[in-house]
Motif scaffolding. Sequence first.
Motif, mmCIF file in Angstrom:
data_model
loop_
_atom_site.group_PDB
_atom_site.id
_atom_site.type_symbol
_atom_site.label_atom_id
_atom_site.label_comp_id
_atom_site.label_asym_id
_atom_site.label_seq_id
_atom_site.Cartn_x
_atom_site.Cartn_y
_atom_site.Cartn_z
ATOM 1 N N LEU A 3 -119.453 -0.124 -38.284
ATOM 2 C CA LEU A 3 -119.282 0.476 -36.978
ATOM 3 C C LEU A 3 -120.062 -0.323 -35.953
ATOM 4 C CD1 LEU A 3 -119.742 4.219 -37.918
ATOM 5 C CD2 LEU A 3 -117.630 3.079 -37.325
ATOM 6 N N ASP A 4 -119.709 -0.151 -34.692
ATOM 7 C CA ASP A 4 -120.474 -0.772 -33.625
ATOM 8 C C ASP A 4 -121.877 -0.205 -33.636
ATOM 9 O OD1 ASP A 4 -118.192 -2.129 -32.857
ATOM 10 O OD2 ASP A 4 -117.611 -0.611 -31.390
ATOM 11 N N ARG A 19 -112.417 5.034 -37.766
ATOM 12 C CA ARG A 19 -112.901 4.869 -36.387
ATOM 13 C C ARG A 19 -112.999 3.397 -36.004
ATOM 14 N NH1 ARG A 19 -118.156 8.325 -35.340
ATOM 15 N NH2 ARG A 19 -118.774 7.230 -37.225
ATOM 16 N N THR A 20 -113.391 2.562 -36.945
ATOM 17 C CA THR A 20 -113.468 1.129 -36.667
ATOM 18 C C THR A 20 -112.085 0.568 -36.370
ATOM 19 O OG1 THR A 20 -115.433 0.896 -38.052
ATOM 20 C CG2 THR A 20 -114.180 -1.113 -37.599
ATOM 21 N N PHE A 21 -111.100 0.929 -37.187
ATOM 22 C CA PHE A 21 -109.728 0.476 -36.932
ATOM 23 C C PHE A 21 -109.227 0.991 -35.581
ATOM 24 C CE2 PHE A 21 -109.123 -0.200 -41.639
ATOM 25 C CZ PHE A 21 -108.843 -1.549 -41.553
ATOM 26 N N LEU A 25 -107.906 -0.912 -31.938
ATOM 27 C CA LEU A 25 -106.521 -0.621 -31.557
ATOM 28 C C LEU A 25 -105.535 -0.881 -32.694
ATOM 29 C CD1 LEU A 25 -106.550 -2.035 -27.922
ATOM 30 C CD2 LEU A 25 -107.014 0.303 -28.688
ATOM 31 N N ARG A 26 -105.986 -0.658 -33.906
ATOM 32 C CA ARG A 26 -105.124 -0.798 -35.086
ATOM 33 C C ARG A 26 -104.821 0.617 -35.587
ATOM 34 N NH1 ARG A 26 -107.856 -5.347 -38.726
ATOM 35 N NH2 ARG A 26 -106.136 -4.716 -40.073
ATOM 36 N N GLU A 27 -103.936 1.296 -34.849
ATOM 37 C CA GLU A 27 -103.669 2.713 -35.083
ATOM 38 C C GLU A 27 -103.070 3.013 -36.444
ATOM 39 O OE1 GLU A 27 -101.403 4.379 -31.915
ATOM 40 O OE2 GLU A 27 -103.151 4.524 -30.611
ATOM 41 N N GLU A 28 -102.223 2.153 -36.946
ATOM 42 C CA GLU A 28 -101.573 2.431 -38.233
ATOM 43 C C GLU A 28 -102.606 2.487 -39.360
ATOM 44 O OE1 GLU A 28 -98.664 3.812 -40.393
ATOM 45 O OE2 GLU A 28 -98.320 3.221 -38.322
ATOM 46 N N ASP A 32 -103.994 5.857 -41.561
ATOM 47 C CA ASP A 32 -104.116 5.912 -43.024
ATOM 48 C C ASP A 32 -105.505 6.381 -43.450
ATOM 49 O OD1 ASP A 32 -101.523 4.965 -43.267
ATOM 50 O OD2 ASP A 32 -102.138 2.891 -43.634
ATOM 51 N N TRP A 33 -106.553 5.800 -42.858
ATOM 52 C CA TRP A 33 -107.918 6.134 -43.253
ATOM 53 C C TRP A 33 -108.341 7.517 -42.788
ATOM 54 C CZ3 TRP A 33 -110.310 4.092 -47.116
ATOM 55 C CH2 TRP A 33 -109.926 2.826 -47.546
#
Length: 78
Positions: A3-4, A19-21, A25-28, A32-33
């Motif tokens: 995480l940031d 949250r990292t994805f 901006l990697r919504e897909e 999943d996570w």
Amino acid sequence: MTLDSDTASSGNEAFDRARTFLARLREEEALDWFQIAADSADDAAVRCSAAAFVAGILLARGRPWEVSVWASVVRDNS
């Protein structure tokens, strides 16, 4: 994945990975996570939050027919 530095860990690896994805901006992948976290987290607050994220992403993607299941998970864990 980490995480940031300004984001606290939830204590759940799947939720933190989602949250990292999402931040990237990697919504897909985030979807999943978040689903994994909503199904497997020990903490009800994490399950609730993950399900709420799933519902929000599905709504944003124009898939409202899938939201009722996740809204039930939020209600059951809040």
